[in-house]
Write an enzyme that holds these catalytic residues in place. Sequence first.
Site, PDB file in Angstrom:
ATOM      1  CE1 TYR A 120       0.570   0.789   4.524  1.00  0.00           C
ATOM      2  CE2 TYR A 120       0.011  -1.540   4.474  1.00  0.00           C
ATOM      3  CZ  TYR A 120       0.541  -0.450   5.135  1.00  0.00           C
ATOM      4  OH  TYR A 120       1.029  -0.602   6.411  1.00  0.00           O
ATOM      5  CG  HIS A 263      -4.820  -9.769  11.031  1.00  0.00           C
ATOM      6  ND1 HIS A 263      -3.590 -10.290  11.364  1.00  0.00           N
ATOM      7  CD2 HIS A 263      -4.571  -8.620  10.344  1.00  0.00           C
ATOM      8  CE1 HIS A 263      -2.635  -9.477  10.911  1.00  0.00           C
ATOM      9  NE2 HIS A 263      -3.204  -8.464  10.287  1.00  0.00           N
ATOM     10  CG  ASP A 314       1.013  -8.336   9.413  1.00  0.00           C
ATOM     11  OD1 ASP A 314       1.212  -7.390   8.641  1.00  0.00           O
ATOM     12  OD2 ASP A 314       0.099  -8.324  10.252  1.00  0.00           O
TER      13      ASP A 314
HETATM   14 ZN    ZN Z   1      -0.973  -6.527   7.493  1.00  0.00          ZN
END
Ligand code: ZN
Length: 385
Positions: A120, A263, A314
């Site tokens: 992102y 998650h 992550d």
């Molecule tokens: Zn993440």
Amino acid sequence: MKKWVFEKMLTVDGWKRNYPVITDAGGRIMDSGNNPDEVEIVKGISIPPFYNAHSHAFQYAMIGLAEKPARNSNDSFWTWRETMYKVANRVSPDDVEAIATMLYHDLLLNGYTHVAEFHYLHNSPDGTPYEDPAEISKRIISAVRTAGIKLTLIPILYQNGGFGKPANPEQRRFILDTDSYLEILNSISLDHSIHSALGFHSLRAVSGETISRLSENYIGDAIHIHISEQLKEVADCLSFTGMRPITYLSELVNLDQRWNLVHATHASSGELDLIASNDSRVVICPSTEGNLGDGIFPIEAYSSVKGEWCIGTDSHIGLCPFEELRILDYSNRMTSHRRLSFQDISMDSLILNIHSSGAEAVGSVPKKFLEEGSFLDVLVVDDTH
Ligand code: ZN
């Protein structure tokens, strides 16, 4: 043509000794073949490799920066995010490429052979697009080629600062309008050596209408979204929509096998059923979820409804896949007071399942370990270590 002989190999039909695999000159597995040009004996314990289904490469540069003891008594995911923003707003394209190259090299050493990059960080530090809006995406691709790992690049759409709230200035490098986002996604998809997937940062960062429209029109294999990671996010979703996040997502889109819910820590039991019965999957990131104080994913309840899941690193606070599984297992044991986190499944089946589920999550790759026509891709564990 080459013949490989694996001394100890975990196959879909169980453990085999001196297991032969034939590959063509390009490294693809052949059904059979006589008179190989070369024979190689592979010692050690060979198992399916791990697919890392969730990575933010640039965060590898901030390991430790958010670990200063008790900066304030409210240290949480949300204060960690402030440190993350500081790093995100400083790194140059050269920095991102260097950080990602080091990370991907280290992931390979730890047993991951494919990484899904949830990407992102799109804009320049002042928030304007680079001359090539896919500049940083291309740096990720370049890093992957240097390190030698396989990639699914997931450009991420990020538009809002919270449910119904405009983005804040610290998020300026993440923000894209929908047309620019689709341009980046399409430019990557055209390069056929790279797998890509559709991605939304979260329900708080993209409107329900946009998530619904883009996913409905998407023809690719995989869609990723962060969901139900933090209690505050669940509370905000409840007050904005009247629904819990996964329930709300299921109202917006046709949940199916393409959906990867990253998650899902605070999924209710009804939501676990919803994910499992629609053949969607959860991407669990135990070391990061522990580090950030997210909570404990209800793996025992999810296993009992035969939910599909895989793992990701992550924030990269941990890189070892076996450690991820240990944290997931032990955190469940500490709350359940039982030792059956994964129900009645054996560790062998668990590793095979995580492999095939990880393959689904990264999209467009062979789902079955050692499938004919796929590249030979094996994790060899040193049994003398
Ligand atoms: Zn993440």
